[in-house]
Design an enzyme around this catalytic site. Structure first.
Site, PDB file in Angstrom:
ATOM      1  N   GLN A  72       0.835  -1.192   0.000  1.00  0.00           N
ATOM      2  CA  GLN A  72       0.000   0.000   0.000  1.00  0.00           C
ATOM      3  C   GLN A  72       0.879   1.254   0.000  1.00  0.00           C
ATOM      4  OE1 GLN A  72      -3.494  -0.422   2.596  1.00  0.00           O
ATOM      5  NE2 GLN A  72      -3.091  -2.603   2.752  1.00  0.00           N
ATOM      6  N   TYR A  75       6.351   5.592   2.964  1.00  0.00           N
ATOM      7  CA  TYR A  75       7.158   6.810   2.892  1.00  0.00           C
ATOM      8  C   TYR A  75       8.612   6.446   2.678  1.00  0.00           C
ATOM      9  CZ  TYR A  75      10.061  10.645   4.622  1.00  0.00           C
ATOM     10  OH  TYR A  75      11.030  11.603   4.747  1.00  0.00           O
ATOM     11  N   ALA A 149       9.751  -1.811   5.971  1.00  0.00           N
ATOM     12  CA  ALA A 149       8.705  -2.130   5.000  1.00  0.00           C
ATOM     13  C   ALA A 149       9.276  -3.034   3.915  1.00  0.00           C
ATOM     14  CB  ALA A 149       8.150  -0.851   4.380  1.00  0.00           C
ATOM     15  N   ILE A 150       8.396  -3.854   3.340  1.00  0.00           N
ATOM     16  CA  ILE A 150       8.793  -4.776   2.275  1.00  0.00           C
ATOM     17  C   ILE A 150       7.769  -4.686   1.147  1.00  0.00           C
ATOM     18  CG2 ILE A 150       9.137  -7.212   1.649  1.00  0.00           C
ATOM     19  CD1 ILE A 150      10.021  -7.686   4.548  1.00  0.00           C
ATOM     20  N   CYS A 180       1.093   1.496   5.075  1.00  0.00           N
ATOM     21  CA  CYS A 180       0.657   0.131   4.748  1.00  0.00           C
ATOM     22  C   CYS A 180      -0.774  -0.137   5.196  1.00  0.00           C
ATOM     23  CB  CYS A 180       1.617  -0.892   5.350  1.00  0.00           C
ATOM     24  SG  CYS A 180       3.289  -0.735   4.711  1.00  0.00           S
TER      25      CYS A 180
END
Length: 221
Positions: A72, A75, A149-150, A180
């Site tokens: 989603q 940043y 984040a991935i 996300c």
């Protein structure tokens, strides 16, 4: 062989996408080796393929880019280590779930070098850390913040995009999105957790743990 590329100045997002697109095509054509690109971006938001418009809280705060990767809104900005992972899964096993788990394990192993315990949570993408220093939720669960984040994309089984780990970004910049799509947890960084860690320190940990997490590529396709 995997080539490690490190950019010492923030890279514009459109430029990074173009470089990745070209490298992925060359990897698939056998014209270039696999690569891990370590970089930062100027402040911006990216929208993955599952992004919901209502999760873009402040659309005028920073530029917003359609990323084409899974996930989603997220940043990117200075103080955050982005690692774009361009690997040929034709030679590493065509297993998307296994590949994502390798990325998760890689982040967790690198964080472990700084005595940070990273966690994977069902239904919440990325890597999380527990915050016993913060009040528990109404149901008694321990507070947790996201530290990494991935988001990946595959083209002809060659990967691009990858991971981002918060070292010392401006955490207020995350307020322009629902990261996300998760509203009931926060975001943290290595420095926010009280660790005097820089990007170079994290790079050393990522490089040190890469070979133990990712199986070497075979010679065939």
């Amino acid at each position: 062989m995997v080539e490690w590329i490190n950019s010492d100045k923030p890279v514009e997002y459109a430029e990074a996408l173009a470089v990745m697109e070209a490298r992925v095509a060359d990897i698939h054509a056998g014209k270039a080796c696999e690569a891990i690109w370590l970089l930062e971006h100027p402040p911006l938001y990216t929208a993955g393929t599952s992004a919901r418009r209502e999760d873009l809280v402040d659309p005028d705060r920073f530029p917003v880019f359609e990323a084409g990767r899974g996930g989603q809104y997220t940043y990117h900005g200075p103080g955050q280590r982005v690692a774009y992972v361009m690997l040929d899964l034709n030679k590493r096993g065509r297993d998307v779930r296994a590949f994502v788990k390798q990325l998760e394990d890689w982040v967790i192993a690198a964080l472990g070098d700084f005595n940070i315990k990273g966690h994977i949570r069902e239904g919440r993408v990325g890597v999380w850390v527990e915050r016993p220093d913060r009040p528990r939720s109404a149901d008694g669960a321990m507070a947790e913040d996201k530290i990494a984040a991935i988001g990946v994309k595959l083209r002809k089984w060659v990967s691009f995009h990858g991971i981002s780990i918060n070292v010392e970004p401006d955490l207020t910049h995350f307020a322009g999105i629902i990261p996300c799509g998760i509203r009931d947890h926060g975001v943290t960084s290595l420095v926010d957790l009280g660790l005097p860690v820089g990007l170079a320190d994290l790079d050393t940990a990522l490089i040190a743990h890469f070979d133990e997490i990712f199986a070497p590529a075979t010679t065939g396709s």
